[in-house]
Design a protein around this motif. Structure first.
Motif, PDB file in Angstrom:
ATOM      1  N   PHE A  11       9.163  10.373   2.642  1.00  0.00           N
ATOM      2  CA  PHE A  11       9.045   9.991   1.229  1.00  0.00           C
ATOM      3  C   PHE A  11       8.035   8.869   1.000  1.00  0.00           C
ATOM      4  CE2 PHE A  11      13.485  11.595   1.581  1.00  0.00           C
ATOM      5  CZ  PHE A  11      13.338  12.695   0.744  1.00  0.00           C
ATOM      6  N   PHE A  12       7.536   8.278   2.085  1.00  0.00           N
ATOM      7  CA  PHE A  12       6.589   7.165   1.963  1.00  0.00           C
ATOM      8  C   PHE A  12       5.262   7.542   2.609  1.00  0.00           C
ATOM      9  CE2 PHE A  12      10.834   5.037   2.639  1.00  0.00           C
ATOM     10  CZ  PHE A  12      11.097   4.912   1.281  1.00  0.00           C
ATOM     11  N   SER A  13       4.180   7.120   1.994  1.00  0.00           N
ATOM     12  CA  SER A  13       2.851   7.460   2.524  1.00  0.00           C
ATOM     13  C   SER A  13       1.829   6.427   2.084  1.00  0.00           C
ATOM     14  CB  SER A  13       2.423   8.851   2.038  1.00  0.00           C
ATOM     15  OG  SER A  13       2.336   8.866   0.611  1.00  0.00           O
ATOM     16  N   ILE A  14       0.668   6.445   2.726  1.00  0.00           N
ATOM     17  CA  ILE A  14      -0.490   5.648   2.323  1.00  0.00           C
ATOM     18  C   ILE A  14      -1.691   6.581   2.314  1.00  0.00           C
ATOM     19  CG2 ILE A  14      -2.061   3.757   2.951  1.00  0.00           C
ATOM     20  CD1 ILE A  14       0.266   2.236   4.090  1.00  0.00           C
ATOM     21  N   ASN A  15      -2.324   6.699   1.165  1.00  0.00           N
ATOM     22  CA  ASN A  15      -3.452   7.624   0.993  1.00  0.00           C
ATOM     23  C   ASN A  15      -3.081   9.043   1.421  1.00  0.00           C
ATOM     24  OD1 ASN A  15      -5.109   5.494   0.103  1.00  0.00           O
ATOM     25  ND2 ASN A  15      -5.647   4.960   2.217  1.00  0.00           N
ATOM     26  N   GLY A  16      -1.836   9.424   1.126  1.00  0.00           N
ATOM     27  CA  GLY A  16      -1.378  10.779   1.422  1.00  0.00           C
ATOM     28  C   GLY A  16      -0.876  10.983   2.837  1.00  0.00           C
ATOM     29  N   GLU A  17      -0.996   9.980   3.722  1.00  0.00           N
ATOM     30  CA  GLU A  17      -0.563  10.136   5.114  1.00  0.00           C
ATOM     31  C   GLU A  17       0.839   9.554   5.284  1.00  0.00           C
ATOM     32  OE1 GLU A  17      -2.070   9.213   9.692  1.00  0.00           O
ATOM     33  OE2 GLU A  17      -3.279   8.553   7.977  1.00  0.00           O
ATOM     34  N   LYS A  18       1.721  10.326   5.935  1.00  0.00           N
ATOM     35  CA  LYS A  18       3.116   9.932   6.102  1.00  0.00           C
ATOM     36  C   LYS A  18       3.276   8.939   7.257  1.00  0.00           C
ATOM     37  CE  LYS A  18       4.394  13.227   3.154  1.00  0.00           C
ATOM     38  NZ  LYS A  18       4.936  12.948   1.819  1.00  0.00           N
ATOM     39  N   SER A  54       0.806  -1.220   0.000  1.00  0.00           N
ATOM     40  CA  SER A  54       0.000   0.000   0.000  1.00  0.00           C
ATOM     41  C   SER A  54       0.838   1.270   0.000  1.00  0.00           C
ATOM     42  CB  SER A  54      -0.931   0.010   1.228  1.00  0.00           C
ATOM     43  OG  SER A  54      -1.762  -1.134   1.252  1.00  0.00           O
ATOM     44  N   ILE A  55       2.135   1.151   0.288  1.00  0.00           N
ATOM     45  CA  ILE A  55       2.996   2.331   0.395  1.00  0.00           C
ATOM     46  C   ILE A  55       3.183   2.996  -0.965  1.00  0.00           C
ATOM     47  CG2 ILE A  55       5.408   3.047   0.737  1.00  0.00           C
ATOM     48  CD1 ILE A  55       5.533   1.301   3.168  1.00  0.00           C
ATOM     49  N   GLU A  56       3.071   4.309  -0.974  1.00  0.00           N
ATOM     50  CA  GLU A  56       3.331   5.106  -2.169  1.00  0.00           C
ATOM     51  C   GLU A  56       4.669   5.833  -1.980  1.00  0.00           C
ATOM     52  OE1 GLU A  56      -0.018   7.595  -1.840  1.00  0.00           O
ATOM     53  OE2 GLU A  56      -1.467   5.992  -2.261  1.00  0.00           O
ATOM     54  N   VAL A  57       5.528   5.742  -2.971  1.00  0.00           N
ATOM     55  CA  VAL A  57       6.843   6.383  -2.920  1.00  0.00           C
ATOM     56  C   VAL A  57       6.759   7.754  -3.575  1.00  0.00           C
ATOM     57  CG1 VAL A  57       9.269   6.206  -3.601  1.00  0.00           C
ATOM     58  CG2 VAL A  57       7.979   4.142  -2.988  1.00  0.00           C
ATOM     59  N   ASP A  58       7.375   8.752  -2.964  1.00  0.00           N
ATOM     60  CA  ASP A  58       7.380  10.104  -3.500  1.00  0.00           C
ATOM     61  C   ASP A  58       7.931  10.115  -4.931  1.00  0.00           C
ATOM     62  OD1 ASP A  58       7.361  13.172  -2.844  1.00  0.00           O
ATOM     63  OD2 ASP A  58       9.316  12.783  -3.755  1.00  0.00           O
ATOM     64  N   GLU A  59       7.164  10.668  -5.868  1.00  0.00           N
ATOM     65  CA  GLU A  59       7.540  10.654  -7.280  1.00  0.00           C
ATOM     66  C   GLU A  59       8.825  11.434  -7.540  1.00  0.00           C
ATOM     67  OE1 GLU A  59       6.390   9.098  -9.831  1.00  0.00           O
ATOM     68  OE2 GLU A  59       4.560   8.198  -9.024  1.00  0.00           O
ATOM     69  N   GLY A  60       8.999  12.554  -6.828  1.00  0.00           N
ATOM     70  CA  GLY A  60      10.208  13.356  -7.008  1.00  0.00           C
ATOM     71  C   GLY A  60      11.451  12.592  -6.608  1.00  0.00           C
ATOM     72  N   LEU A  61      11.374  11.857  -5.472  1.00  0.00           N
ATOM     73  CA  LEU A  61      12.507  11.051  -5.017  1.00  0.00           C
ATOM     74  C   LEU A  61      12.804   9.950  -6.027  1.00  0.00           C
ATOM     75  CD1 LEU A  61      14.527  10.069  -2.831  1.00  0.00           C
ATOM     76  CD2 LEU A  61      12.673   8.649  -1.938  1.00  0.00           C
ATOM     77  N   TYR A  62      11.764   9.260  -6.489  1.00  0.00           N
ATOM     78  CA  TYR A  62      11.959   8.153  -7.424  1.00  0.00           C
ATOM     79  C   TYR A  62      12.612   8.636  -8.719  1.00  0.00           C
ATOM     80  CZ  TYR A  62      10.928   4.442 -10.736  1.00  0.00           C
ATOM     81  OH  TYR A  62      11.039   3.468 -11.695  1.00  0.00           O
ATOM     82  N   SER A  63      12.120   9.718  -9.263  1.00  0.00           N
ATOM     83  CA  SER A  63      12.665  10.258 -10.508  1.00  0.00           C
ATOM     84  C   SER A  63      14.123  10.650 -10.344  1.00  0.00           C
ATOM     85  CB  SER A  63      11.832  11.471 -10.949  1.00  0.00           C
ATOM     86  OG  SER A  63      12.369  12.057 -12.106  1.00  0.00           O
ATOM     87  N   SER A  64      14.435  11.286  -9.214  1.00  0.00           N
ATOM     88  CA  SER A  64      15.809  11.712  -8.947  1.00  0.00           C
ATOM     89  C   SER A  64      16.750  10.515  -8.839  1.00  0.00           C
ATOM     90  CB  SER A  64      15.851  12.526  -7.651  1.00  0.00           C
ATOM     91  OG  SER A  64      17.172  12.821  -7.278  1.00  0.00           O
ATOM     92  N   LEU A  65      16.302   9.451  -8.156  1.00  0.00           N
ATOM     93  CA  LEU A  65      17.143   8.272  -7.982  1.00  0.00           C
ATOM     94  C   LEU A  65      17.359   7.531  -9.295  1.00  0.00           C
ATOM     95  CD1 LEU A  65      15.871   6.859  -4.567  1.00  0.00           C
ATOM     96  CD2 LEU A  65      17.975   8.120  -5.023  1.00  0.00           C
ATOM     97  N   MET A  66      16.341   7.517 -10.155  1.00  0.00           N
ATOM     98  CA  MET A  66      16.513   6.864 -11.452  1.00  0.00           C
ATOM     99  C   MET A  66      17.547   7.610 -12.309  1.00  0.00           C
ATOM    100  SD  MET A  66      14.754   4.132 -11.431  1.00  0.00           S
ATOM    101  CE  MET A  66      15.261   4.092  -9.716  1.00  0.00           C
ATOM    102  N   THR A  67      17.563   8.934 -12.188  1.00  0.00           N
ATOM    103  CA  THR A  67      18.590   9.721 -12.893  1.00  0.00           C
ATOM    104  C   THR A  67      19.971   9.401 -12.336  1.00  0.00           C
ATOM    105  OG1 THR A  67      16.997  11.512 -13.289  1.00  0.00           O
ATOM    106  CG2 THR A  67      19.338  12.054 -13.476  1.00  0.00           C
ATOM    107  N   ASP A  68      20.060   9.294 -11.003  1.00  0.00           N
ATOM    108  CA  ASP A  68      21.333   8.935 -10.372  1.00  0.00           C
ATOM    109  C   ASP A  68      21.822   7.571 -10.848  1.00  0.00           C
ATOM    110  OD1 ASP A  68      21.253  11.286  -8.969  1.00  0.00           O
ATOM    111  OD2 ASP A  68      20.543  10.394  -7.094  1.00  0.00           O
ATOM    112  N   LYS A  69      20.882   6.641 -10.974  1.00  0.00           N
ATOM    113  CA  LYS A  69      21.248   5.295 -11.418  1.00  0.00           C
ATOM    114  C   LYS A  69      21.858   5.330 -12.824  1.00  0.00           C
ATOM    115  CE  LYS A  69      19.112   0.851 -12.619  1.00  0.00           C
ATOM    116  NZ  LYS A  69      17.871   0.057 -12.599  1.00  0.00           N
ATOM    117  N   ASP A  70      21.232   6.083 -13.719  1.00  0.00           N
ATOM    118  CA  ASP A  70      21.742   6.173 -15.088  1.00  0.00           C
ATOM    119  C   ASP A  70      23.111   6.849 -15.127  1.00  0.00           C
ATOM    120  OD1 ASP A  70      19.573   4.906 -16.220  1.00  0.00           O
ATOM    121  OD2 ASP A  70      18.427   6.747 -16.416  1.00  0.00           O
ATOM    122  N   ASN A  71      23.319   7.823 -14.256  1.00  0.00           N
ATOM    123  CA  ASN A  71      24.614   8.503 -14.211  1.00  0.00           C
ATOM    124  C   ASN A  71      25.719   7.563 -13.726  1.00  0.00           C
ATOM    125  OD1 ASN A  71      23.503  10.919 -15.107  1.00  0.00           O
ATOM    126  ND2 ASN A  71      23.123  11.681 -13.036  1.00  0.00           N
TER     127      ASN A  71
END
Length: 508
Positions: free
Chosen positions: A260-267, A180-197
């Protein structure tokens, strides 16, 4: 089974094209091709790996290879296993009894030019191999990066690895939380860029620094949680002490506590046991002796529960009377000397000590109780779990650390004999280490983990009907912000009922 969609594309298009191309070759030419790749990929193997079974079109062989292709490829191209082949691990993951299909998958990837080079490595478990893989050839910028693959009449291979936890561990509840955990989209996008670098170009793990490997491991955890992969949802129990491990256990605390993690918007927040190891030791000794000694009293436990344990140690060892500048100077000299040692273990310990000393230097407070806290904590954890016995006799201790430990042991022997005897008992009978059985250490670490598990289990039983979402990280329980006071209250009441002591819990 949830797998990388790029693997599906490779299997359905590129691999099938490869099989068609191979079928048009003479068998002698195929044998030369298979032999050449096998010798390069598996230099210690006496057998030639081939794809002849797949070329014959037998459905059972095709089914097994397809399943192995997704299981092994999913692992092989993840950041934890990037370019590594571990025969034992892959056999376990596929559920097959031999290395036949894992090797066929590696061969197929080599024939498709995803593997460019191989190196033997004794650092990989089971004397595995490390390969250089073409990351950018594999990389595909798909929005839907993971897809669900179903195998008819074939149970998921992860189910056979999951032990029976029992209701007390609330396994289903923790799995439901991870799902049920949702990962912050900004964090995920940033980490994927780091991975490619980090992985830019064709690379192998051996070319990456320790910091880069740690970063990749972190990215892999976030990526698996984001996409809800099998490895991201897997929970295991380690050793006889019964510690539970999940992806949250492996997650760096900065990210767990960073919102960075939440469920239904709650941290989330975590309720953590302060001074956990000293506290658990005091509680273990209390529970062991309270039947014969109902009036059991211990300043060790009292200060651990109160939250000023390390400050108390500064006082009883006389370290409070030593000027801070003198302490820093002595430590710097000791570290500088140890960094030049011929013994690898001493040099590695010097690097760790240097990091702790940097924390002491960065602390702006001039109060020794505050400034020396990271140093004292570092020394105590080493002391509790190391097999080394510090003498309380009159001979002169050479290092500042040994002087501190000698004074502490003298105090414990005279004022806290039950605590001292418990520590000494495990040092006199060291056991093999889990990661390095050739070395030994005090058994106290495992005993304290068992105590931690007992307490957390009791808390989880009471939380079962009260809290919908939670996860555990050893001695702490993570929950939604709206449940944090309820979780803290239940943990406090559990400690009162179980130990007769209200534990010092902090919310992070």
């Amino acid at each position: 089974m949830i797998v990388n969609s790029r693997l599906v594309e490779i299997y359905e298009d590129e691999f099938n094209d490869l099989l068609e191309h191979l079928s048009m070759m003479d068998k002698e030419d195929r044998d030369v091709l298979f032999r050449t790749h096998s010798k390069r990929l598996f230099p210690k193997s006496k057998e030639v790996v081939n794809l002849e079974d797949q070329l014959k079109g037998r459905s059972d062989y095709i089914h097994k290879l397809k399943r192995s292709f997704f299981i092994i490829g999913n692992c092989f191209f993840s950041t934890n296993y990037f370019g590594e082949y571990n025969q034992e691990e892959f056999i376990k993951r596929t559920g097959y009894k031999s290395q036949r299909y894992p090797q066929k998958v590696i061969l197929a990837l080599s024939l498709l030019d995803y593997i460019t080079k191989m190196n033997c490595s004794y650092s990989v478990g089971n004397h595995g191999y490390q390969y250089e893989v073409d990351y950018w050839k594999f990389k595909k910028w798909d929005k839907d990066f993971f897809v669900d693959i179903h195998f008819e009449e074939d149970k998921d291979y992860f189910t056979c690895e999951i032990p029976e936890f029992g209701d007390e561990w609330l396994w289903d509840k923790q799995i439901d939380t991870l799902n049920s955990i949702e990962v912050d989209e900004g964090l995920y996008s940033s980490l994927m860029t780091d991975k490619d670098n980090i992985l830019g170009g064709s690379v192998s793990r051996k070319d990456l620094s320790k910091d880069e490997l740690k970063k990749l491991s972190l990215i892999n955890n976030i990526e698996n949680l984001y996409h809800k992969t099998e490895s991201g949802m897997r929970i295991t129990i380690d050793g006889p002490e019964g510690r539970l491990y999940s992806i949250m256990t492996r997650m760096k605390s900065d990210y767990r506590h960073g919102g960075f993690f939440s469920i239904n918007g709650e941290k989330f927040k975590e309720v953590d046991l302060s001074n956990s190891q000293p506290t658990l030791l005091g509680l273990m000794v209390k529970r062991k002796h309270q039947e014969d000694n109902p009036e059991f009293n211990s300043l060790w436990l009292e200060h651990a529960v109160k939250g000023d344990f390390y400050e108390w140690l500064v006082d009883i060892t006389g370290l409070v009377n030593v000027p801070i500048d003198e302490i820093i100077k002595n430590l710097s000299e000791e570290i500088s000397k140890n960094k030049k040692s011929k013994k690898k273990k001493v040099r590695e310990q010097a690097k760790e000590d240097e990091n702790i000393l940097d924390k002491v230097k960065r602390e702006t407070s001039t109060d020794p109780h505050v400034k020396l806290r990271p140093l004292i904590k570092h020394w105590i954890i080493k002391f509790l779990f190391d097999k080394k016995i510090v003498s309380v006799k009159t001979q002169k201790a050479k290092t500042l650390e040994n002087k501190f430990l000698k004074n502490m042991c003298w105090y414990l022997k005279n004022n806290e004999p039950l605590i001292y005897e418990e520590i000494l008992k495990h040092k006199k009978d060291p056991k093999p280490k889990k990661k390095n059985p050739e070395d030994t250490a005090s058994e106290l670490a495992r005993k304290l983990q068992e105590e931690e598990v007992r307490f957390i289990k009791e808390c989880l039983k009471r939380l079962d009907q009260e809290v919908k979402y939670l996860y555990t990280v050893h001695d702490c329980i993570g929950c939604l912000v709206s449940d944090v006071e309820k979780v803290k209250s239940i943990m406090e009441n559990t400690s009162l009922d179980y130990y007769g002591v209200k534990l010092n819990l902090k919310v992070e």
